[in-house]
Design a protein around this motif. Structure first.
Motif, PDB file in Angstrom:
ATOM      1  N   SER A 293       0.743  -0.880   0.160  1.00 20.95           N
ATOM      2  CA  SER A 293       0.394  -0.240   0.073  1.00 20.95           C
ATOM      3  C   SER A 293       0.751   1.072  -0.006  1.00 20.95           C
ATOM      4  O   SER A 293       0.712   2.702   0.313  1.00 20.95           O
ATOM      5  CB  SER A 293      -0.732   0.151   1.144  1.00 20.95           C
ATOM      6  OG  SER A 293      -0.140  -0.366   2.728  1.00 20.95           O
ATOM      7  N   PHE A 294       2.406   1.208   0.110  1.00 28.64           N
ATOM      8  CA  PHE A 294       2.712   2.275   0.255  1.00 28.64           C
ATOM      9  C   PHE A 294       3.135   3.658  -1.089  1.00 28.64           C
ATOM     10  O   PHE A 294       3.128   2.121  -2.423  1.00 28.64           O
ATOM     11  CB  PHE A 294       4.748   2.045   0.662  1.00 28.64           C
ATOM     12  CG  PHE A 294       5.383   3.120   0.647  1.00 28.64           C
ATOM     13  CD1 PHE A 294       5.373   4.082   1.683  1.00 28.64           C
ATOM     14  CD2 PHE A 294       6.365   3.106  -0.703  1.00 28.64           C
ATOM     15  CE1 PHE A 294       5.917   5.145   1.373  1.00 28.64           C
ATOM     16  CE2 PHE A 294       7.546   4.267  -0.355  1.00 28.64           C
ATOM     17  CZ  PHE A 294       7.281   5.208   0.456  1.00 28.64           C
ATOM     18  N   GLY A 295       2.644   4.263  -1.227  1.00 28.87           N
ATOM     19  CA  GLY A 295       2.156   5.196  -2.497  1.00 28.87           C
ATOM     20  C   GLY A 295       3.274   6.070  -2.628  1.00 28.87           C
ATOM     21  O   GLY A 295       3.046   6.987  -3.510  1.00 28.87           O
ATOM     22  N   GLY A 296       4.335   5.944  -2.132  1.00 31.83           N
ATOM     23  CA  GLY A 296       5.200   6.969  -1.972  1.00 31.83           C
ATOM     24  C   GLY A 296       5.289   8.237  -0.782  1.00 31.83           C
ATOM     25  O   GLY A 296       4.529   8.070   0.660  1.00 31.83           O
ATOM     26  N   PHE A 297       5.795   9.313  -0.879  1.00 33.94           N
ATOM     27  CA  PHE A 297       6.003  10.169  -0.338  1.00 33.94           C
ATOM     28  C   PHE A 297       4.470  11.596  -0.682  1.00 33.94           C
ATOM     29  O   PHE A 297       5.273  11.797  -1.728  1.00 33.94           O
ATOM     30  CB  PHE A 297       7.036  11.231  -0.027  1.00 33.94           C
ATOM     31  CG  PHE A 297       7.618  10.013   0.970  1.00 33.94           C
ATOM     32  CD1 PHE A 297       7.512   9.572   2.419  1.00 33.94           C
ATOM     33  CD2 PHE A 297       8.680   9.317   0.836  1.00 33.94           C
ATOM     34  CE1 PHE A 297       8.099   9.085   3.189  1.00 33.94           C
ATOM     35  CE2 PHE A 297       9.210   7.751   1.141  1.00 33.94           C
ATOM     36  CZ  PHE A 297       9.153   7.717   2.299  1.00 33.94           C
ATOM     37  N   ALA A 298       4.223  13.126  -0.137  1.00 30.24           N
ATOM     38  CA  ALA A 298       3.834  13.764  -0.828  1.00 30.24           C
ATOM     39  C   ALA A 298       4.110  15.182   0.025  1.00 30.24           C
ATOM     40  O   ALA A 298       4.852  14.930   1.608  1.00 30.24           O
ATOM     41  CB  ALA A 298       2.199  13.755  -0.639  1.00 30.24           C
ATOM     42  N   ILE A 299       5.182  15.893  -0.324  1.00 35.07           N
ATOM     43  CA  ILE A 299       5.232  17.771   0.039  1.00 35.07           C
ATOM     44  C   ILE A 299       4.541  18.340   0.682  1.00 35.07           C
ATOM     45  O   ILE A 299       3.704  18.931  -0.864  1.00 35.07           O
ATOM     46  CB  ILE A 299       6.477  18.043  -0.175  1.00 35.07           C
ATOM     47  CG1 ILE A 299       7.735  16.505   0.091  1.00 35.07           C
ATOM     48  CG2 ILE A 299       7.246  18.956   0.099  1.00 35.07           C
ATOM     49  CD1 ILE A 299       9.321  16.747  -0.947  1.00 35.07           C
ATOM     50  N   HIS A 300       4.724  19.324   1.474  1.00 35.42           N
ATOM     51  CA  HIS A 300       3.562  20.237   1.284  1.00 35.42           C
ATOM     52  C   HIS A 300       4.602  21.128   2.579  1.00 35.42           C
ATOM     53  O   HIS A 300       5.139  21.378   3.052  1.00 35.42           O
ATOM     54  CB  HIS A 300       3.088  19.909   2.771  1.00 35.42           C
ATOM     55  CG  HIS A 300       1.410  20.903   3.179  1.00 35.42           C
ATOM     56  ND1 HIS A 300       1.913  22.379   3.630  1.00 35.42           N
ATOM     57  CD2 HIS A 300       0.290  21.046   2.829  1.00 35.42           C
ATOM     58  CE1 HIS A 300       0.421  22.354   3.334  1.00 35.42           C
ATOM     59  NE2 HIS A 300       0.001  22.057   3.345  1.00 35.42           N
ATOM     60  N   HIS A 301       4.829  22.567   1.159  1.00 31.89           N
ATOM     61  CA  HIS A 301       3.719  22.376   0.324  1.00 31.89           C
ATOM     62  C   HIS A 301       4.536  23.084  -0.777  1.00 31.89           C
ATOM     63  O   HIS A 301       5.757  23.692  -0.535  1.00 31.89           O
ATOM     64  CB  HIS A 301       2.818  23.272   0.134  1.00 31.89           C
ATOM     65  CG  HIS A 301       2.829  24.471   0.621  1.00 31.89           C
ATOM     66  ND1 HIS A 301       2.591  25.786  -0.657  1.00 31.89           N
ATOM     67  CD2 HIS A 301       2.188  25.244   1.935  1.00 31.89           C
ATOM     68  CE1 HIS A 301       2.787  26.564   0.821  1.00 31.89           C
ATOM     69  NE2 HIS A 301       2.523  27.141   1.691  1.00 31.89           N
ATOM     70  N   TYR A 302       4.559  23.696  -2.035  1.00 30.61           N
ATOM     71  CA  TYR A 302       5.195  24.029  -3.013  1.00 30.61           C
ATOM     72  C   TYR A 302       5.749  25.305  -2.681  1.00 30.61           C
ATOM     73  O   TYR A 302       7.298  25.236  -2.895  1.00 30.61           O
ATOM     74  CB  TYR A 302       4.669  24.437  -4.240  1.00 30.61           C
ATOM     75  CG  TYR A 302       5.649  25.042  -5.579  1.00 30.61           C
ATOM     76  CD1 TYR A 302       6.657  24.026  -6.067  1.00 30.61           C
ATOM     77  CD2 TYR A 302       4.588  26.424  -5.945  1.00 30.61           C
ATOM     78  CE1 TYR A 302       7.701  25.048  -7.353  1.00 30.61           C
ATOM     79  CE2 TYR A 302       5.773  26.619  -7.110  1.00 30.61           C
ATOM     80  CZ  TYR A 302       6.552  26.031  -7.706  1.00 30.61           C
ATOM     81  OH  TYR A 302       7.253  26.758  -8.625  1.00 30.61           O
ATOM     82  N   GLY A 303       5.181  25.655  -2.455  1.00 32.50           N
ATOM     83  CA  GLY A 303       5.803  27.437  -1.843  1.00 32.50           C
ATOM     84  C   GLY A 303       7.072  27.741  -0.930  1.00 32.50           C
ATOM     85  O   GLY A 303       7.714  28.462  -0.705  1.00 32.50           O
ATOM     86  N   ALA A 304       6.059  27.110   0.137  1.00 33.82           N
ATOM     87  CA  ALA A 304       7.358  26.492   2.225  1.00 33.82           C
ATOM     88  C   ALA A 304       8.255  25.605   1.077  1.00 33.82           C
ATOM     89  O   ALA A 304       8.942  26.237   2.311  1.00 33.82           O
ATOM     90  CB  ALA A 304       6.253  25.789   2.793  1.00 33.82           C
TER      91      ALA A 304
END
Length: 312
Positions: A293-304
């Motif tokens: 089920s590991f779908g990778g990472f998401a970074i919050h957020h583009y501007g920051a």
């Protein structure tokens, strides 16, 4: 085939890999949230779009959650859909996937989970569905990411269970709406890691909140906001229940991390360096990367993220 010819053939094959694979970090795919202002800048300014695409490729980010609703009195996806068509076509050509990001602090969309605001939530989704139906294949969103969080509402402190039930009711309605016209378009919300500690009865079944949400949606992005991988209060520990349940249901879980400043230091990587974040993500990937089920990472957020790196 001689060894020299075999090597040449291998190099040719590698050179023709899709761009998203060429930038793979080996730590699972990466995504990023791009909020209202930055998304509208990319839609309206060619230079901003070029800069963003180059940055995403440089950071091996494969999927962008691009905001797709109203901002500062305009709603470009409804009034000027050609801007989305152009941007998404360019991003696809660069090897990126694009998901429509729905939910906005500017619009106070946390209210959309309340029964009296259900029509607004459905209209928000319908604009994206209508856009995709009218767009060419290379101009369509690859999915939909929701960010509607019950705990932001003022009533959260006294009406938690009621609001969680309202969120599930809204989610059920939105998924039915989406599946009626686009069943193969994945949609999923951002959820806090602590949903697995909240048991709620909904439609006659009592289970942890995260399981209800994972049952409803195609995927989830887990707001696993910690600055370290290991330990009882680390990224890995907080993701275990969601990953285990995702493995049972066959639905992916993306692990989200934070780069914005936060008064609680452990919530964000902001007080650390990029190398520190990469080390912790690598440790997380080693611990859970084999989970189906590991779908990778998401970074919050583009501007920051850019500001943290000292780019802006």
């Amino acid at each position: 085939m001689t060894a020299r010819r075999w090597a040449a053939a291998l190099l040719l094959a590698l050179s023709t890999l899709p761009l998203a694979q060429a930038g793979d970090t080996g730590l699972g795919p990466r995504a990023i949230w791009i909020w209202e202002g930055e998304s509208y800048a990319m839609l309206e300014d060619d230079a901003a779009a070029r800069t963003a695409i180059a940055f995403l490729k440089d950071k091996a980010i494969a999927t962008a959650y691009v905001y797709a609703d109203a901002y500062e009195g305009r709603n470009l996806i409804a009034a000027q859909p050609a801007r989305y068509r152009t941007l998404i076509r360019r991003m696809h050509a660069a090897g990126l996937k694009v998901r429509a990001l729905l939910g906005s602090g500017y619009l106070h969309t946390e209210r959309y989970l309340l029964p009296g605001h259900r029509r607004a939530a459905q209209a928000m989704l319908q604009r994206v569905l209508d856009y995709n139906a009218a767009a060419a294949p290379d101009e369509r969103f690859d999915g939909i990411s929701l960010d509607i969080e019950p705990h932001i509402l003022d009533a959260w402190s006294t009406r938690k269970m009621e609001l969680l039930g309202d969120f599930l009711d809204m989610s059920d309605a939105l998924m039915r709406q989406k599946n009626a016209v686009a069943p193969n378009l994945p949609m999923g919300p951002a959820i806090p890691f602590w949903y697995d500690g909240m048991s709620i009865e909904w439609k006659g079944k009592r289970k942890p909140m995260n399981e209800h949400v994972q049952d409803l949606y195609d995927t989830v992005a887990l707001m696993d906001y910690r600055d370290h991988a290991a330990g009882a209060d680390g990224i890995v520990s907080h993701a275990r229940d969601e990953l285990d349940y995702g493995a049972k249901t066959g639905k992916p879980v993306v692990i989200g991390v934070e780069t914005m400043p936060n008064a609680i230091r452990k919530v964000s990587f902001h007080h650390l360096r990029e190398g520190d974040m990469e080390r912790e993500l690598a440790e997380t990937a080693r611990a859970v990367g084999a989970a189906p089920s590991f779908g990778g990472f998401a970074i919050h957020h583009y501007g920051a993220y850019r500001r943290w790196l000292g780019i802006d």
